[in-house]
Design a protein around this motif. Structure first.
Motif, PDB file in Angstrom:
ATOM      1  N   GLY A   1      55.451  29.394 -16.869  1.00 46.92           N
ATOM      2  CA  GLY A   1      54.703  29.595 -17.844  1.00 46.92           C
ATOM      3  C   GLY A   1      53.921  28.543 -18.441  1.00 46.92           C
ATOM      4  N   ARG A   2      53.921  27.238 -17.868  1.00 45.84           N
ATOM      5  CA  ARG A   2      53.463  26.060 -18.312  1.00 45.84           C
ATOM      6  C   ARG A   2      52.535  25.401 -17.296  1.00 45.84           C
ATOM      7  NH1 ARG A   2      57.575  22.540 -22.025  1.00 45.84           N
ATOM      8  NH2 ARG A   2      58.383  24.500 -23.433  1.00 45.84           N
ATOM      9  N   ASP A   3      51.264  25.139 -17.296  1.00 44.93           N
ATOM     10  CA  ASP A   3      50.382  24.579 -16.386  1.00 44.93           C
ATOM     11  C   ASP A   3      50.709  23.212 -16.116  1.00 44.93           C
ATOM     12  OD1 ASP A   3      49.017  26.873 -15.436  1.00 44.93           O
ATOM     13  OD2 ASP A   3      47.325  26.827 -16.600  1.00 44.93           O
ATOM     14  N   ASP A   4      51.095  22.662 -17.176  1.00 47.56           N
ATOM     15  CA  ASP A   4      51.531  21.166 -17.246  1.00 47.56           C
ATOM     16  C   ASP A   4      52.631  20.564 -16.460  1.00 47.56           C
ATOM     17  OD1 ASP A   4      53.254  22.114 -18.865  1.00 47.56           O
ATOM     18  OD2 ASP A   4      53.128  20.553 -20.369  1.00 47.56           O
ATOM     19  N   GLU A   5      53.353  21.643 -16.000  1.00 49.47           N
ATOM     20  CA  GLU A   5      54.450  21.198 -14.870  1.00 49.47           C
ATOM     21  C   GLU A   5      54.052  21.750 -13.802  1.00 49.47           C
ATOM     22  OE1 GLU A   5      58.383  22.458 -16.158  1.00 49.47           O
ATOM     23  OE2 GLU A   5      57.935  22.455 -18.586  1.00 49.47           O
ATOM     24  N   VAL A   6      53.190  22.173 -13.447  1.00 49.29           N
ATOM     25  CA  VAL A   6      52.783  22.933 -12.109  1.00 49.29           C
ATOM     26  C   VAL A   6      52.449  21.734 -11.116  1.00 49.29           C
ATOM     27  CG1 VAL A   6      51.245  24.303 -10.591  1.00 49.29           C
ATOM     28  CG2 VAL A   6      52.214  25.283 -12.599  1.00 49.29           C
ATOM     29  N   ASP A   7      51.899  20.705 -11.264  1.00 54.70           N
ATOM     30  CA  ASP A   7      51.512  19.694 -10.389  1.00 54.70           C
ATOM     31  C   ASP A   7      52.961  19.220  -9.949  1.00 54.70           C
ATOM     32  OD1 ASP A   7      48.723  20.301 -10.409  1.00 54.70           O
ATOM     33  OD2 ASP A   7      48.349  18.615 -11.579  1.00 54.70           O
ATOM     34  N   ASP A   8      53.925  18.609 -10.762  1.00 53.61           N
ATOM     35  CA  ASP A   8      54.976  18.102 -10.416  1.00 53.61           C
ATOM     36  C   ASP A   8      55.841  19.107  -9.526  1.00 53.61           C
ATOM     37  OD1 ASP A   8      54.273  15.914 -11.976  1.00 53.61           O
ATOM     38  OD2 ASP A   8      55.355  16.208 -13.616  1.00 53.61           O
ATOM     39  N   LEU A   9      55.850  20.261  -9.931  1.00 51.67           N
ATOM     40  CA  LEU A   9      56.660  21.324  -9.129  1.00 51.67           C
ATOM     41  C   LEU A   9      55.995  21.490  -7.699  1.00 51.67           C
ATOM     42  CD1 LEU A   9      58.636  23.621  -8.853  1.00 51.67           C
ATOM     43  CD2 LEU A   9      56.310  25.272  -9.310  1.00 51.67           C
ATOM     44  N   ILE A  10      54.833  21.343  -7.681  1.00 49.10           N
ATOM     45  CA  ILE A  10      54.114  21.215  -6.332  1.00 49.10           C
ATOM     46  C   ILE A  10      54.641  20.049  -5.496  1.00 49.10           C
ATOM     47  CG2 ILE A  10      52.131  21.013  -5.004  1.00 49.10           C
ATOM     48  CD1 ILE A  10      50.690  22.749  -7.133  1.00 49.10           C
ATOM     49  N   GLN A  11      54.649  18.685  -6.308  1.00 47.72           N
ATOM     50  CA  GLN A  11      55.261  17.682  -5.439  1.00 47.72           C
ATOM     51  C   GLN A  11      56.829  17.847  -5.090  1.00 47.72           C
ATOM     52  OE1 GLN A  11      54.553  14.099  -7.569  1.00 47.72           O
ATOM     53  NE2 GLN A  11      52.575  14.668  -8.359  1.00 47.72           N
ATOM     54  N   ASP A  12      57.460  18.345  -6.008  1.00 42.24           N
ATOM     55  CA  ASP A  12      58.979  18.579  -5.738  1.00 42.24           C
ATOM     56  C   ASP A  12      58.983  19.528  -4.367  1.00 42.24           C
ATOM     57  OD1 ASP A  12      59.664  17.054  -7.801  1.00 42.24           O
ATOM     58  OD2 ASP A  12      59.960  18.684  -9.069  1.00 42.24           O
ATOM     59  N   VAL A  13      58.148  20.408  -4.612  1.00 41.01           N
ATOM     60  CA  VAL A  13      58.311  21.474  -3.275  1.00 41.01           C
ATOM     61  C   VAL A  13      57.992  21.029  -2.054  1.00 41.01           C
ATOM     62  CG1 VAL A  13      57.535  23.657  -2.226  1.00 41.01           C
ATOM     63  CG2 VAL A  13      58.030  23.572  -4.787  1.00 41.01           C
ATOM     64  N   PHE A  14      57.085  20.269  -2.086  1.00 40.28           N
ATOM     65  CA  PHE A  14      56.479  19.600  -0.764  1.00 40.28           C
ATOM     66  C   PHE A  14      57.161  18.632  -0.527  1.00 40.28           C
ATOM     67  CE2 PHE A  14      52.881  22.461  -1.450  1.00 40.28           C
ATOM     68  CZ  PHE A  14      52.835  23.150  -0.330  1.00 40.28           C
ATOM     69  N   LEU A  15      57.895  17.834  -1.315  1.00 40.57           N
ATOM     70  CA  LEU A  15      58.736  16.887  -0.895  1.00 40.57           C
ATOM     71  C   LEU A  15      59.976  17.393   0.051  1.00 40.57           C
ATOM     72  CD1 LEU A  15      59.057  14.256  -3.748  1.00 40.57           C
ATOM     73  CD2 LEU A  15      58.343  13.779  -1.334  1.00 40.57           C
ATOM     74  N   ALA A  16      60.466  18.458  -0.747  1.00 43.02           N
ATOM     75  CA  ALA A  16      61.414  19.459   0.059  1.00 43.02           C
ATOM     76  C   ALA A  16      61.089  19.915   1.339  1.00 43.02           C
ATOM     77  CB  ALA A  16      62.257  20.352  -0.831  1.00 43.02           C
ATOM     78  N   ALA A  17      59.760  20.272   1.246  1.00 41.19           N
ATOM     79  CA  ALA A  17      59.263  20.676   2.677  1.00 41.19           C
ATOM     80  C   ALA A  17      59.285  19.664   3.762  1.00 41.19           C
ATOM     81  CB  ALA A  17      57.842  21.370   2.500  1.00 41.19           C
ATOM     82  N   HIS A  18      58.607  18.420   3.354  1.00 37.50           N
ATOM     83  CA  HIS A  18      58.771  17.518   4.238  1.00 37.50           C
ATOM     84  C   HIS A  18      60.087  16.998   4.857  1.00 37.50           C
ATOM     85  CE1 HIS A  18      59.037  12.772   4.441  1.00 37.50           C
ATOM     86  NE2 HIS A  18      58.130  13.103   5.256  1.00 37.50           N
ATOM     87  N   ARG A  19      61.257  17.016   4.115  1.00 36.00           N
ATOM     88  CA  ARG A  19      62.469  16.978   4.617  1.00 36.00           C
ATOM     89  C   ARG A  19      63.096  18.297   5.505  1.00 36.00           C
ATOM     90  NH1 ARG A  19      64.174  15.026  -1.280  1.00 36.00           N
ATOM     91  NH2 ARG A  19      63.387  12.872  -1.139  1.00 36.00           N
ATOM     92  N   GLY A  20      62.725  19.534   5.261  1.00 36.75           N
ATOM     93  CA  GLY A  20      63.433  20.359   5.730  1.00 36.75           C
ATOM     94  C   GLY A  20      62.624  21.545   6.692  1.00 36.75           C
TER      95      GLY A  20
END
Length: 213
Positions: free
Chosen positions: A57-76
């Protein structure tokens, strides 16, 4: 996501081994041109952003979320053998990261370290005042709910997932997912003083429309 954010994610990826920067998914039998990390971002970042926008519900957290998700993707990502499963796997990672962020937000709020959000920016700027108020009201109720209830309800009524998929994304049984959704809907119904829950579901459809814009 702006080019600067891609650079930030690449920098973080270099600092978080294992694995090379490029996501070589040869095991998925996908075209090699699509295996580059940049291509992977371009293909799936909007999808992850949409999930984050709706769950957080907050756009200001979305960019950081994307980083977290793709870091996990990078590993798994090498664990995935079916190319058709990549999108669903990213959704599971995104929900897990959203849960972590929502719990951290709840803790900050308890410690008075996080200002309450009015959520009027969730809706599109062209939305009517009634539309914006409706969406904001539901998200304020969601803020007061246990995180697992919030996620289950949002996945069901905002993201439009089947009950079985909600259970899968939340890592719980179908019965537990149903209980969480009902508890959240009951809370929203009570908050908006609507004994049929129409306002809550109408707002959910509104958020869904916003996410598709």
């Amino acid at each position: 996501m702006p080019p600067a954010d891609h650079c930030r994610i690449e920098m973080i990826a270099r600092e978080h081994p294992p694995g090379a920067l490029e996501l070589r998914l040869a095991a998925l039998s996908m075209d090699e041109a699509a295996l580059d990390l940049e291509q992977f971002f371009r293909r799936y970042a909007p999808y992850v952003a949409r999930i984050g926008h709706r769950l957080l519900g907050r756009d200001d957290e979305v960019d950081d979320l994307i980083q977290d998700v793709f870091l996990a993707a990078h590993r798994g990502i090498r664990q995935i053998r079916d190319p058709d499963a990549v999108k669903g796997w990213l959704a599971t990672v995104a929900v897990r990261q959203c849960r972590r962020r929502l719990r951290a937000r709840r803790l900050r709020a308890l410690l008075h370290l996080d200002a309450a959000d009015d959520y009027y920016e969730v809706a599109d700027r062209g939305a009517s005042p009634e539309h914006r108020a409706m969406i904001a009201g539901v998200y304020r109720v969601l803020d007061r709910l246990p995180v697992d209830q919030r996620l289950a309800w949002t996945l069901r009524y905002v993201e439009g997932e089947r009950l079985e998929r909600v259970a899968e994304l939340c890592g719980c049984s179908l019965a537990t997912a149903k209980r969480r959704i009902k508890a959240a809907q009951d809370a929203i119904t009570a908050a908006v003083n609507d004994d049929k829950g129409k306002l809550g579901r109408r707002a959910a459809r509104s958020v869904q429309e916003v996410g598709n814009e």
